[in-house]
Design an enzyme around this catalytic site. Structure first.
Site, PDB file in Angstrom:
ATOM      1  N   MET A  70      53.176  69.882  74.663  1.00  0.00           N
ATOM      2  CA  MET A  70      52.086  70.824  74.390  1.00  0.00           C
ATOM      3  C   MET A  70      52.407  71.618  73.119  1.00  0.00           C
ATOM      4  SD  MET A  70      50.573  71.914  78.054  1.00  0.00           S
ATOM      5  CE  MET A  70      51.778  73.144  78.511  1.00  0.00           C
ATOM      6  N   ALA A  73      54.712  73.785  70.211  1.00  0.00           N
ATOM      7  CA  ALA A  73      55.726  74.856  70.179  1.00  0.00           C
ATOM      8  C   ALA A  73      57.091  74.222  70.459  1.00  0.00           C
ATOM      9  CB  ALA A  73      55.391  75.975  71.174  1.00  0.00           C
ATOM     10  N   LEU A  74      57.395  73.225  69.673  1.00  0.00           N
ATOM     11  CA  LEU A  74      58.576  72.384  69.936  1.00  0.00           C
ATOM     12  C   LEU A  74      59.872  73.180  69.771  1.00  0.00           C
ATOM     13  CD1 LEU A  74      57.531  69.126  68.025  1.00  0.00           C
ATOM     14  CD2 LEU A  74      57.067  69.756  70.414  1.00  0.00           C
ATOM     15  N   HIS A  75      60.837  72.875  70.638  1.00  0.00           N
ATOM     16  CA  HIS A  75      62.142  73.521  70.567  1.00  0.00           C
ATOM     17  C   HIS A  75      63.218  72.449  70.711  1.00  0.00           C
ATOM     18  CE1 HIS A  75      62.082  73.000  74.879  1.00  0.00           C
ATOM     19  NE2 HIS A  75      60.947  73.689  74.963  1.00  0.00           N
ATOM     20  N   ILE A  76      64.476  72.914  70.843  1.00  0.00           N
ATOM     21  CA  ILE A  76      65.593  71.966  70.834  1.00  0.00           C
ATOM     22  C   ILE A  76      65.505  70.983  72.008  1.00  0.00           C
ATOM     23  CG2 ILE A  76      68.129  71.818  70.973  1.00  0.00           C
ATOM     24  CD1 ILE A  76      68.237  74.409  69.401  1.00  0.00           C
ATOM     25  N   GLY A  77      64.926  71.440  73.122  1.00  0.00           N
ATOM     26  CA  GLY A  77      64.735  70.531  74.265  1.00  0.00           C
ATOM     27  C   GLY A  77      63.842  69.357  73.869  1.00  0.00           C
ATOM     28  N   HIS A  78      62.702  69.653  73.222  1.00  0.00           N
ATOM     29  CA  HIS A  78      61.821  68.572  72.768  1.00  0.00           C
ATOM     30  C   HIS A  78      62.547  67.685  71.745  1.00  0.00           C
ATOM     31  CE1 HIS A  78      58.601  71.681  73.751  1.00  0.00           C
ATOM     32  NE2 HIS A  78      58.273  70.653  74.520  1.00  0.00           N
ATOM     33  N   GLY A 132      61.829  66.072  80.136  1.00  0.00           N
ATOM     34  CA  GLY A 132      63.011  66.907  80.376  1.00  0.00           C
ATOM     35  C   GLY A 132      63.158  67.233  81.859  1.00  0.00           C
ATOM     36  N   GLN A 159      57.832  68.045  87.844  1.00  0.00           N
ATOM     37  CA  GLN A 159      56.878  67.301  87.013  1.00  0.00           C
ATOM     38  C   GLN A 159      57.379  65.877  86.777  1.00  0.00           C
ATOM     39  OE1 GLN A 159      54.772  68.809  83.350  1.00  0.00           O
ATOM     40  NE2 GLN A 159      56.465  67.837  82.288  1.00  0.00           N
TER      41      GLN A 159
HETATM   42  O1  PAF Z   1      55.660  69.332  80.029  1.00  0.00           O
HETATM   43  C1  PAF Z   1      54.660  69.466  79.288  1.00  0.00           C
HETATM   44  O2  PAF Z   1      54.752  69.887  78.129  1.00  0.00           O
HETATM   45  C2  PAF Z   1      53.285  69.116  79.837  1.00  0.00           C
HETATM   46  O3  PAF Z   1      53.188  69.407  81.187  1.00  0.00           O
HETATM   47  C3  PAF Z   1      52.870  67.654  79.539  1.00  0.00           C
HETATM   48  C4  PAF Z   1      53.797  66.678  80.248  1.00  0.00           C
HETATM   49  C5  PAF Z   1      52.899  67.389  78.049  1.00  0.00           C
HETATM   50  C6  PAF Z   1      51.446  67.415  80.051  1.00  0.00           C
HETATM   51  O4  PAF Z   1      50.529  68.260  79.447  1.00  0.00           O
END
Ligand code: PAF
Length: 260
Positions: free
Chosen positions: A28, A30-35, A145, A151
């Site tokens: 979604m 707002a990327l951070h080190i986890g992404h 993650g 999730q």
């Molecule tokens: O974990 C997230 O950022 C969201 O839940 C995802 C998997 C991108 C679905 O909108």
């Protein structure tokens, strides 16, 4: 790096990618080190890496949370490019919810527990959008993650139940030196919240019972949603701050990391 703001244009690229093995990181923004760690894993394993950035409204139970979700597209695109992403998909609501959200993927058991018990409809929104994204991107590997372990489990279960192609790959939670798990929502923590937030992880690993951990978090000033042991892990969700400035933190650790 190609950036697509329509699904049609993305699909033309995807068809042309032929036999290449595709790694996918849905986010979604707002990327951070986890992404970054998910992207790096994909870049290492796959021939081409696709990143999606889409703030999915159907998974937000709280309109204020949706409104204040951080939007940092320029920085995200820069990070994606630096990390070696090949294609970025930026879908719009009317395109991705072409059906106006008439159709949904609902899981009837695990999704109603833990975060699902406190965020009505959250996992139906997540599963529905991930199903759509998987059908659009057709990845060989999709990376999630373990910070959002519920999730991950639900998405892996959906892939199995609905005979989806491709593998759902869990990746370790990335933490700050303090132990706090990286999260896009951490930017909303005020100074006091920043000091307190790492206590969530510290207490999760303590030998105290779930009820005792919840009590200690409450005493520190957290509003606790749950501390629960199950699935060979210990899970917690708790909120810091007040009103629209409230930040909800979630975390979990394997039981083998819990002190005895
Ligand atoms: O974990 C997230 O950022 C969201 O839940 C995802 C998997 C991108 C679905 O909108």
């Amino acid at each position: 790096m190609k950036v697509f703001d329509t699904i049609d244009a993305f699909q033309v690229w995807r068809r042309a990618s032929g036999t290449d093995r595709i790694g996918f990181v849905p986010t979604m923004g707002a990327l951070h080190i986890g992404h970054q760690s998910l992207i790096e894993r994909s870049v290492t394993e796959a021939d081409q890496t696709v990143l999606s950035i889409y703030v999915n409204p159907t998974q937000f139970d709280n309109p204020d949370d949706l409104k204040k979700y951080p939007d940092r597209l320029d920085q995200d695109l820069l990070l994606a490019k630096t990390c070696g992403v090949d294609a970025v998909l930026l879908p719009r609501y009317d395109e991705i919810y072409v059906d106006g959200f008439r159709y949904a993927v609902d899981e009837r058991h695990f999704s109603k527990t833990l975060c699902g018990r406190h965020r009505e409809g959250h996992f139906t929104g997540v599963l529905t959008v991930v199903m759509k994204l998987l059908n659009i991107v057709k990845p060989h590997w999709t990376y999630f993650g373990e910070k959002d372990y519920q999730q991950f489990e639900l998405i892996q279960g959906m892939a199995h139940a609905l005979f989806l192609d491709g593998e759902i790959v869990p990746c370790p939670t990335i933490r700050e030196a303090s132990g706090l798990a990286f999260s896009s929502r951490n930017v909303h923590l005020d100074e006091a919240g920043r000091q307190l937030a790492p206590r969530l992880y510290a207490l999760l690993g303590s030998a105290s019972s779930d009820a005792e951990v919840a009590r200690q978090l409450t005493e520190l000033g957290f509003a606790v949603d749950y501390v629960v042991t199950g699935e060979a892990r210990r899970f917690a969700a708790a909120r810091l701050g007040e009103g629209v400035n409230q930040v909800r933190l979630i975390d979990n650790i394997p039981l083998k990391q819990v002190a005895r």
